[in-house]
Design an enzyme around this catalytic site. Sequence first.
Site, PDB file in Angstrom:
ATOM      1  N   GLU A 206      22.464  56.615  87.668  1.00  0.00           N
ATOM      2  CA  GLU A 206      22.110  56.797  86.787  1.00  0.00           C
ATOM      3  C   GLU A 206      20.719  56.363  86.530  1.00  0.00           C
ATOM      4  O   GLU A 206      20.372  56.612  84.982  1.00  0.00           O
ATOM      5  CB  GLU A 206      22.997  55.755  85.661  1.00  0.00           C
ATOM      6  CG  GLU A 206      24.097  55.919  86.212  1.00  0.00           C
ATOM      7  CD  GLU A 206      25.652  55.294  84.266  1.00  0.00           C
ATOM      8  OE1 GLU A 206      24.830  54.413  84.115  1.00  0.00           O
ATOM      9  OE2 GLU A 206      26.763  56.434  84.801  1.00  0.00           O
ATOM     10  N   LYS A 338      33.969  58.896  76.113  1.00  0.00           N
ATOM     11  CA  LYS A 338      33.071  59.658  77.541  1.00  0.00           C
ATOM     12  C   LYS A 338      34.476  60.913  76.383  1.00  0.00           C
ATOM     13  O   LYS A 338      35.295  60.527  76.731  1.00  0.00           O
ATOM     14  CB  LYS A 338      33.515  59.100  77.924  1.00  0.00           C
ATOM     15  CG  LYS A 338      32.700  58.300  78.307  1.00  0.00           C
ATOM     16  CD  LYS A 338      33.081  56.873  80.240  1.00  0.00           C
ATOM     17  CE  LYS A 338      32.266  56.202  80.067  1.00  0.00           C
ATOM     18  NZ  LYS A 338      32.691  55.851  81.546  1.00  0.00           N
TER      19      LYS A 338
END
Length: 429
Positions: A206, A338
Amino acid sequence: MYIEIIDIYAREVLDSRGNPTVEVEVMLEDGSVGRAIVPSGASTGKFEALELRDKDSKRYGGKGVLKAIENVNEKIAPKLLGLNAYEQVSIDKTLLEIDGTENKSNIGANAILGVSMAVSRAVANSLQLPLYKYLGGVNAKVLPVPLMNVINGGAHADNNLDIQEFMIVPAGAPSFREALRYGAETFHALKRILKEAGHVTAVGDEGGFAPNLQNNEEAIQVLIRAIEKAGYVPGKDIYIALDVAASEFYNGETGKYFIDGTEKTSDELIEYYESLINKYPIISIEDPFDQEDWDSYRKFNEKVGKKVQIVGDDLYVTNVKRLEKGIELKATNSILIKLNQIGSVTETLNAIELAKTNNMTNVISHRSGETEDTFIADLAVATNAGQIKTGSLSRSERIAKYNQLLRIEEELGDAAEYKGIKAFYSIDR
């Protein structure tokens, strides 16, 4: 209003980890095309909708998505061609009916979501509207506070940190553009601090650093130093957020959590979190317990839920049924959103709406396996969610979302709102 879907096509492309994922293109009768790419997670909740993989060891280590592609092209497309693209709710309902399972294991959440997102984009393009405006209407105007994952641990890194994400939160900035600057400057200060201490500064999935530190608390201390070195005040300009991802170090047999080299009961873990909250400017803690440890969530929320945002990710998996249970138990004061956990645009919007109605904050989130697709940036503004998690200040698949938000802020002009600390409306700050 009526506009027909005339073509749907899926292909296999790669995500940011070099793993295959699904890309879908939807064409409407006026020639408008919507394209969407589906992301993929590393630390996945056991209640998530199923991401269909081929399990053919001869291709991509079994991670190919040709079955999902085939399902789009041969099972979904024939049922959706000729339908009215403006009717997103009806289209998503049809997609769920084609699958027919609770967790989308028949044709795959990755197949369904790719189509659902691409339909939204195609309609926005047809109407010549930005995606955030199509999804959110005239009132879509809130730029999210970014929760920037700059130190990685847990399942996202090969280091000795148990906590998965240590984030900086520039909630004291006056605008999104300035928040991004605060974050970038702190990220570069952090890199210098780590380098000077002899740590490797390669970045993880990330875009954050993954140093080997003494313990989790040292990671927080290093972040505080980086904030100060960048010229900002911790707890005023920039706060700290944690994604513990506790399911990853929970022992289901003993009912204990292994963190910082010791086993802790859930009550001891609560004490550990409380000591961190009292010492450092922590504004948000995600997944502090196992995804089935509802009782610990309830206790923790009762104790600290007025001063810290407690976010359910694996706990809720963007699922309305699980969220309803959490609301009833008062398990958390926030939910992570999400798209690919639940698998359609409509179901995602339903979860966001339910959380808001119950004074819970929404944090729109990326996955660790991301792509250049910027759908979640528009979704954050469309729903006025006020918060977004989309990684660190490096790696193009993360920066793509930040850059899209900069464009949206510019386009909104004076109408743009950056709520800062007020985006954390479920706590007293």
